[in-house]
Design an enzyme around this catalytic site. Structure first.
Site, PDB file in Angstrom:
ATOM      1  N   HIS A 119      -4.843  12.030  10.254  1.00 55.66           N
ATOM      2  CA  HIS A 119      -4.877  10.589  10.441  1.00 55.66           C
ATOM      3  C   HIS A 119      -6.076  10.289   9.643  1.00 55.66           C
ATOM      4  CE1 HIS A 119      -2.365  10.271  14.270  1.00 55.66           C
ATOM      5  NE2 HIS A 119      -1.535  10.967  13.284  1.00 55.66           N
TER       6      HIS A 119
ATOM      7  N   GLU B  36      -9.242   8.919  10.730  1.00 56.32           N
ATOM      8  CA  GLU B  36     -10.447   9.333  11.273  1.00 56.32           C
ATOM      9  C   GLU B  36     -10.708  10.919  10.963  1.00 56.32           C
ATOM     10  OE1 GLU B  36      -8.128   6.967  14.506  1.00 56.32           O
ATOM     11  OE2 GLU B  36      -7.762   8.318  12.802  1.00 56.32           O
TER      12      GLU B  36
ATOM     13  N   CYS C  76      -5.965   7.550  18.120  1.00 56.93           N
ATOM     14  CA  CYS C  76      -4.902   8.099  19.099  1.00 56.93           C
ATOM     15  C   CYS C  76      -5.482   9.128  20.042  1.00 56.93           C
ATOM     16  CB  CYS C  76      -3.805   9.043  18.209  1.00 56.93           C
ATOM     17  SG  CYS C  76      -4.357  10.506  17.427  1.00 56.93           S
TER      18      CYS C  76
ATOM     19  N   LEU D 135      20.285  -4.882  -8.788  1.00 57.66           N
ATOM     20  CA  LEU D 135      19.602  -4.645  -7.516  1.00 57.66           C
ATOM     21  C   LEU D 135      18.768  -3.300  -7.665  1.00 57.66           C
ATOM     22  CD1 LEU D 135      21.762  -5.986  -4.871  1.00 57.66           C
ATOM     23  CD2 LEU D 135      20.078  -7.427  -6.016  1.00 57.66           C
TER      24      LEU D 135
ATOM     25  N   GLU E 285      16.969 -10.659  -1.074  1.00 60.03           N
ATOM     26  CA  GLU E 285      16.562 -11.645  -2.091  1.00 60.03           C
ATOM     27  C   GLU E 285      17.781 -12.887  -2.113  1.00 60.03           C
ATOM     28  OE1 GLU E 285      15.978  -9.756  -5.979  1.00 60.03           O
ATOM     29  OE2 GLU E 285      15.412  -7.998  -4.877  1.00 60.03           O
TER      30      GLU E 285
END
Length: 371
Positions: A52, A54, A80, A208, A300
């Site tokens: 994480h 930290e 956490c 797309l 979209e």
């Protein structure tokens, strides 16, 4: 008055953004260590399963030979307090000897929260709520995943100044400029599925796809329509990547020969329940999340589908690409259509999050007022 040390949290927010997408389904988090008024170490959550923010910050300090004992840590989300894929960050902070921690947002996840309380109980000074709104926006996707069964959905529409998405003949290429269109491809690169309505599919024959260099994975293409194509060979999507195309339709259309033809070609025809004659898009989004593991989706248009999503609070972020053009034709299609209201009190209310210039266009980012 802004907090005199808010710039430290802003740096942590900027760091967190570097983990956008790769950290999913974990939240994007950033952290900095501050010593004598200067940032001396930094870290962010790079990917799911990795350390994480930290821990990354503490590692950075160790590599630089900096003792965290006389430092303050600024972190965008409460550390956490549980053993998951990684040990609790709250204990790592305590073990590092940090005496002051400033938190942007308390953890909304009941499984992980409690880090602030743990640190306070062990003598660490903890301040919460610095740039809280900005830190909440930073984890808007994570909040969607833990509070709803849906993916995080971005709605993107391009319109002229008078709110038109095409001419009366259906011509829409191009409303927005080249720079804005590139930003659309950047959006497509980050999502798991792109959703359009049947009107857009039939009128534009879209690909797309993300057409940026180095893209290894294309998003799924989802078409929302009660009328399935009789001649798949006429559509680029169904010729180039039929196995990545999903049609959301009603039960009647799902039993037609057209549906069978699409399925034989490799496409998916998925039946959605209907509500007042309209397909239940919420059910479709939940299905994408559960069955296709889609965490991010991009809609979209067209106007009716976009309005339906907004009405049902299924849009987490709305990007309006507004071009400095005026059509001035009442018969040209509007950016939104499908409602009939008597007073402005009934209008859907949105709030502007940010605006930015994009070539000649303006991109306005909005959210629903109550979100």
């Amino acid at each position: 008055m802004p907090h005199p040390n808010a710039h430290f949290m802003r740096r942590a927010i900027a760091l967190a953004e570097q983990g956008r997408g790769t950290a999913a389904p974990n939240p994007t988090v950033g952290a900095v260590l501050v010593q004598h008024g200067q940032i001396v170490a930094e870290g962010f959550h790079t990917a799911c399963g990795k350390p994480h923010a930290e821990i990354e910050c503490l590692r950075d300090a160790a590599e630089k030979g900096i003792s965290p004992k006389d430092c303050s840590m600024y972190v965008t989300l409460e550390p956490c307090n549980h053993y998951g894929k990684t040990p609790p960050c709250s204990k790592a902070i305590l073990d590092a000897g940090i005496k002051r921690v400033v938190i942007g947002l308390e953890d909304p996840n009941p499984k992980a929260k409690g880090g602030a309380e743990f640190l306070r109980e062990n003598g660490v000074y903890v301040e919460t709520g610095m740039l809280e709104d900005e830190c909440r926006a930073l984890v808007a996707d994570f909040l969607t995943w833990i509070q709803t069964p849906y993916p995080y959905t971005t709605l993107k529409l391009a319109s002229t100044l008078d709110g038109k998405i095409a001419t009366r003949t259906g011509h829409s290429q191009w409303i927005s400029g080249e720079e804005s269109r590139k930003k659309v491809h950047e959006l497509r690169k980050k999502v798991d599925a792109v959703i359009v309505g049947g009107g857009t599919f039939y009128a534009d024959n879209p690909q797309l796809t993300c057409r940026l260099e180095g893209v290894e994975r294309q998003p799924l293409a989802v078409i929302v329509t009660s009328h399935l194509p009789e001649n798949p060979e006429e559509f680029t999507l169904l010729q180039e990547r039929p196995e990545q195309v999903i049609f959301w339709t009603n039960e009647k259309s799902a039993l037609t020969d057209a549906a069978s033809k699409l399925q034989k070609a490799g496409s998916t025809v998925h039946t959605l329940p209907e509500e007042n004659g309209k397909l239940d898009i919420a059910a479709g989004l939940a299905w994408l999340r559960q069955e296709k593991n889609c965490l991010y989706t991009l809609c979209e248009g067209g106007g009716k589908l976009a309005l339906s999503l907004l009405e049902k609070n299924l849009v987490n972020e709305f990007q309006l690409h507004m071009a400095p053009k005026i059509v001035g034709d009442q018969s040209a299609p509007d950016i939104f259509s499908g409602r009939s209201i008597a007073t402005m009190d009934e209008a859907l209310r949105l709030r502007i999050i940010k605006t930015e210039l994009s070539g000649e266009d303006v991109i306005v980012t909005l959210r629903r007022q109550e979100m």
